[in-house]
Design an enzyme around this catalytic site. Structure first.
Site, PDB file in Angstrom:
ATOM      1  N   CYS A   1      21.843  46.689 -19.254  1.00 49.70           N
ATOM      2  CA  CYS A   1      22.706  45.843 -20.091  1.00 49.70           C
ATOM      3  C   CYS A   1      23.997  46.582 -20.403  1.00 49.70           C
ATOM      4  CB  CYS A   1      21.981  45.522 -21.387  1.00 49.70           C
ATOM      5  SG  CYS A   1      20.317  44.910 -21.111  1.00 49.70           S
TER       6      CYS A   1
ATOM      7  N   ARG B   1      27.116  46.134 -13.882  1.00 51.11           N
ATOM      8  CA  ARG B   1      25.779  46.617 -14.221  1.00 51.11           C
ATOM      9  C   ARG B   1      24.709  45.598 -13.866  1.00 51.11           C
ATOM     10  NH1 ARG B   1      25.114  50.006 -18.971  1.00 51.11           N
ATOM     11  NH2 ARG B   1      26.729  51.572 -18.988  1.00 51.11           N
TER      12      ARG B   1
ATOM     13  N   TRP C   1      20.431  42.167 -18.955  1.00 51.82           N
ATOM     14  CA  TRP C   1      19.623  42.108 -17.731  1.00 51.82           C
ATOM     15  C   TRP C   1      18.196  42.018 -18.222  1.00 51.82           C
ATOM     16  CZ3 TRP C   1      16.674  46.137 -14.875  1.00 51.82           C
ATOM     17  CH2 TRP C   1      16.279  45.687 -13.614  1.00 51.82           C
TER      18      TRP C   1
ATOM     19  N   ASN D   1      20.402  47.853 -25.511  1.00 46.75           N
ATOM     20  CA  ASN D   1      20.117  48.165 -24.115  1.00 46.75           C
ATOM     21  C   ASN D   1      18.916  49.086 -24.128  1.00 46.75           C
ATOM     22  OD1 ASN D   1      20.172  48.566 -21.415  1.00 46.75           O
ATOM     23  ND2 ASN D   1      21.920  49.968 -21.398  1.00 46.75           N
ATOM     24  N   GLY D   2      17.894  48.776 -23.316  1.00 51.01           N
ATOM     25  CA  GLY D   2      16.706  49.635 -23.270  1.00 51.01           C
ATOM     26  C   GLY D   2      15.455  48.811 -23.481  1.00 51.01           C
TER      27      GLY D   2
ATOM     28  N   GLU E   1      18.100  53.328   4.885  1.00 49.47           N
ATOM     29  CA  GLU E   1      19.194  52.966   3.973  1.00 49.47           C
ATOM     30  C   GLU E   1      19.925  51.723   4.491  1.00 49.47           C
ATOM     31  OE1 GLU E   1      20.449  53.171   1.233  1.00 49.47           O
ATOM     32  OE2 GLU E   1      22.586  52.712   1.450  1.00 49.47           O
TER      33      GLU E   1
ATOM     34  N   LYS F   1      20.405  48.260   2.436  1.00 49.39           N
ATOM     35  CA  LYS F   1      21.719  47.606   2.238  1.00 49.39           C
ATOM     36  C   LYS F   1      21.649  46.144   2.650  1.00 49.39           C
ATOM     37  CE  LYS F   1      23.915  49.894   0.031  1.00 49.39           C
ATOM     38  NZ  LYS F   1      22.856  50.703  -0.338  1.00 49.39           N
TER      39      LYS F   1
ATOM     40  N   GLU G   1      19.377  44.088   0.213  1.00 50.03           N
ATOM     41  CA  GLU G   1      19.754  43.920  -1.201  1.00 50.03           C
ATOM     42  C   GLU G   1      20.999  43.062  -1.363  1.00 50.03           C
ATOM     43  OE1 GLU G   1      20.878  47.346  -3.458  1.00 50.03           O
ATOM     44  OE2 GLU G   1      21.595  48.411  -1.711  1.00 50.03           O
TER      45      GLU G   1
ATOM     46  N   HIS H   1       3.868  52.586  17.772  1.00 49.02           N
ATOM     47  CA  HIS H   1       2.667  52.677  16.912  1.00 49.02           C
ATOM     48  C   HIS H   1       2.532  51.447  16.025  1.00 49.02           C
ATOM     49  CE1 HIS H   1       2.159  56.793  18.265  1.00 49.02           C
ATOM     50  NE2 HIS H   1       3.449  56.937  18.125  1.00 49.02           N
TER      51      HIS H   1
ATOM     52  N   LYS I   1      22.859  47.684 -11.556  1.00 51.86           N
ATOM     53  CA  LYS I   1      23.503  48.865 -10.985  1.00 51.86           C
ATOM     54  C   LYS I   1      22.686  50.119 -11.243  1.00 51.86           C
ATOM     55  CE  LYS I   1      26.459  51.351  -8.869  1.00 51.86           C
ATOM     56  NZ  LYS I   1      26.437  51.330  -7.380  1.00 51.86           N
TER      57      LYS I   1
HETATM   58  C1  AGP Z   1      21.298  51.092  -3.854  1.00 52.63           C
HETATM   59  O1  AGP Z   1      22.219  50.269  -3.141  1.00 52.63           O
HETATM   60  C2  AGP Z   1      20.703  50.407  -5.036  1.00 52.63           C
HETATM   61  N1  AGP Z   1      21.716  49.936  -5.911  1.00 52.63           N
HETATM   62  C3  AGP Z   1      19.609  51.230  -5.714  1.00 52.63           C
HETATM   63  O2  AGP Z   1      18.606  51.504  -4.758  1.00 52.63           O
HETATM   64  C4  AGP Z   1      20.052  52.582  -6.322  1.00 52.63           C
HETATM   65  O3  AGP Z   1      20.386  53.485  -5.292  1.00 52.63           O
HETATM   66  C5  AGP Z   1      18.862  53.154  -7.122  1.00 52.63           C
HETATM   67  O4  AGP Z   1      18.580  52.253  -8.173  1.00 52.63           O
HETATM   68  C6  AGP Z   1      19.139  54.552  -7.701  1.00 52.63           C
HETATM   69  O5  AGP Z   1      20.195  54.483  -8.618  1.00 52.63           O
HETATM   70  P1  AGP Z   1      20.878  55.878  -9.079  1.00 52.63           P
HETATM   71  O6  AGP Z   1      21.486  56.486  -7.851  1.00 52.63           O
HETATM   72  O7  AGP Z   1      21.896  55.497 -10.110  1.00 52.63           O
HETATM   73  O8  AGP Z   1      19.783  56.751  -9.640  1.00 52.63           O
END
Ligand code: AGP
Length: 604
Positions: free
Chosen positions: A2, A27, A74, A98-99, A477, A481, A484, A500, A599
């Site tokens: 948040c 965020r 969020w 937030n939390g 990775e 990408k 997501e 395999h 984020k």
């Molecule tokens: C990556 O594109 C994502 N946004 C997510 O996997 C991110 O890398 C992960 O949440 C870790 O976040 P951080 O690097 O702030 O710890």
């Protein structure tokens, strides 16, 4: 995660709250709201969905005030509805949070038994009722606030308004960041420097357990024990220029194109281009016998790429583990293991908890983080900063390559410190690393070629990414990408694993993206691709233009710049990112704020 903003201002406060909330959109959120002090009483306006919905509510029912708080939510407890949107109000108390309050259920039951009526399903509303109940006992705001905070278990960043307390905003942080902004006759509270960036660059970072009373005259800060403290006022550079999209359509696109600079800036932290040598890094690599990297998501894949370099260049055993697994499995560690957290935000709950656990076990600790004042940056004994600048797109791009750049440079430093890399080799590797920004810039010119293949790719429902060596975590990775931001299912695999099992997935509808730099396993990767093509699977092979042609119909080459094997993960990250980006653009998804994502995940 948040976003929070609080302003004690001299002019109309609501437009300023909205401006700040818009800077916090990155965020990730699913509802938003503001509250303002109108003639001594706090009024709220809230809306589900994007901030423009909140603006529509405010257009209908404006708020005229100079003091207020705002929030982007969020959802963790309770659906993303208006009723659950912050700010929450109970009696005289209105607040944003937030939390996660872990003991909210028992507190809620206790309060309900005392006759409190709740309107939402949130944990946050419980705090408002708790504080209101303390005020009703006759306690002054600050004392009532401290009593309330002591009842809470869990994580919070809070900003609180109280009816009748016209010149006061209360704030507190535990497990979730909060900053105090200093203005001219005005004061601010925010989730981070960006939140208060439109108003000030003079910031105080509250520490764990701190709480604060902010008035027009300044801020009275207290530590967790209630003792007055002074947190330093620092100048930050979260200038608005850093967070505008400029000529790009999305923050993600801008950040992909910033990588030559961000990698260069990060490398200069660890390497000296003039001397061709590594810089001292605050850790004696000769005194440790293992590295344990903990991270989540993209940062986890950066850590895996680092592992290849630490083992190959420094002969240093290196384990890399997903933090949410590491922290709960009672890992066997020794005090000669260096624990390294890798994180863009420096606030990811599982990574931070793993780092804290390692520190409590007596391990030396380091953190590779992009937010240099984050909780991880302050928790670790050694800070290894990345200099990617604010990363606004939820999908991590420039932070990822900055993490990889830092880890590769550190692996060279470890090799030198452990006598495995002589001066000549050091100079060669430092030179190769310093070439990476230019080669990354060359890779960015793959833009149009990549865009051309994404028209087809955007129709796929399943995609495979393959690589060997450090290209294997990069393939994972690349899959993340694509998943997501375009919502297309994708998997990253070690190319050698194809036979395999995964090869059963191959058909005309399932494209394979292969990362094939001219390294020592190129031929093996090329033969894997022929196996796929022979079964009718479409293949996109990302490989240098001077690489030999693999035999097999259906293999489409995309020319990448040739490069030193050490920097291939930095260079090949670019086509991976561009593939995901243009596919998502084709599909019309919300590239910068993909559905369900935030984020930084500051809750478990
Ligand atoms: C990556 O594109 C994502 N946004 C997510 O996997 C991110 O890398 C992960 O949440 C870790 O976040 P951080 O690097 O702030 O710890």
């Amino acid at each position: 995660m948040c976003g929070i903003i609080g302003v004690i201002g001299n002019g109309p406060v609501v437009p300023r709250l909205i401006d700040s909330l818009k800077r916090l959109e990155y965020r990730g959120y699913d509802s938003a709201g503001v509250a303002a002090m109108v003639d001594g009483s706090v009024e709220r306006r809230r809306a589900q969905g994007k901030i423009r919905n909140l603006e529509a509510v405010l257009a209908e029912e404006p708020l005229k005030a100079t003091i207020g708080i705002g929030h982007t939510r969020w959802a963790t407890h309770g659906a993303p509805t208006t009723v659950n949107a912050h700010p929450h109000k109970a009696g005289r108390v209105t607040l944003v949070h937030n939390g996660i309050i872990e003991n909210f259920a028992e507190l809620k039951a206790e309060l309900a038994a005392e006759g409190h009526i709740f309107e939402s399903q949130t944990d946050t509303e419980v705090i408002a009722h708790l504080l209101d109940a303390e005020l009703k006992t006759g306690r002054k705001p600050l004392e009532a606030f401290k009593v309330t905070l002591d009842r809470l278990t869990g994580a919070y960043a809070l900003a609180v308004l109280i009816d009748g307390e016209d010149g006061l905003i209360l704030g507190a942080r535990r497990g979730s960041p909060l900053v105090v902004g200093w203005g001219e006759g005005e004061m601010y509270l925010g989730s981070d420097a960006l939140a208060v960036g439109p108003f000030t660059q003079q910031i105080s970072y509250l520490e764990e357990g701190d709480y604060v009373a902010v008035t027009r005259d300044g801020a009275e800060m207290f530590d967790a024990s209630g003792q007055p403290v002074d947190r330093a006022v620092v100048q930050v550079s979260a200038s608005s220029a850093m967070v505008e999209k400029g000529e790009y359509r999305h923050f993600m696109e801008k950040e992909i194109h910033e990588q030559p600079d961000s990698v260069q800036h990060t490398l200069s932290e660890y390497l000296d281009l003039v001397t061709g040598k590594v810089k001292p890094q605050g850790v004696d690599f000769a005194a440790i016998d293992r590295i344990q990297i903990v991270a989540c998501g993209t940062a986890f894949y950066a850590g895996q790429i680092g592992r290849y370099a630490f083992e190959k260049l420094a002969g240093l055993p290196c384990d890399v583990e997903i933090a949410s697994e590491f922290r709960y499995r009672s890992p066997a560690v020794s005090k000669t293991t260096l624990a390294v957290a890798v994180s863009q935000s420096g606030e990811t709950a599982d990574t931070l908890a793993s780092l804290t656990w390692c520190k409590a076990q007596g391990l030396p600790t380091a953190a590779v983080v992009n937010v240099h004042t984050s909780s991880m940056a302050r928790e670790a004994s050694v800070l290894w900063p990345t200099h990617a600048g604010p990363e606004i797109g939820v999908a991590s791009t420039k932070a990822f390559t900055a993490q990889v750049a830092a880890l590769l440079a550190l692996a060279v430093a470890a090799g030198v410190a452990r006598g495995r890399i002589n001066a000549a080799a050091e100079a060669e590797l430092v030179k190769a690393l310093f070439e990476s920004p230019r080669v990354i810039a060359e890779a960015l010119r793959m833009d149009e070629t990549i865009r051309a293949v994404t028209q087809e790719l955007s129709k796929a429902t399943d995609v495979l990414f393959l690589g060997r060596g450090p290209m294997f975590p990069l393939a994972m990775e690349g899959a993340l990408k694509l998943k997501e931001i375009s919502y297309i299912h994708a998997e990253g695999y070690a190319a050698g694993e194809l036979k395999h099992g995964p090869i059963a997935l191959i058909d005309e509808e399932t494209p394979t993206i292969a990362l094939a730099p001219l390294d020592d396993v190129f031929d093996k990767t090329a033969s894997n691709l022929q196996e796929i093509a022979a079964r009718g699977g479409p293949v996109i092979m990302i490989t240098p233009e001077n690489a030999p042609d693999p035999h097999g119909v259906g293999i489409r080459r995309i020319d990448a710049p040739d490069c030193h094997p050490l920097i291939a993960p930095l260079v090949y990250a670019v086509p991976m990112q561009l593939l995901a980006y243009y596919t998502a653009v084709q599909k019309g998804t919300d590239v910068d704020q993909p559905r369900n994502l935030a984020k930084s995940v500051t809750v478990e």
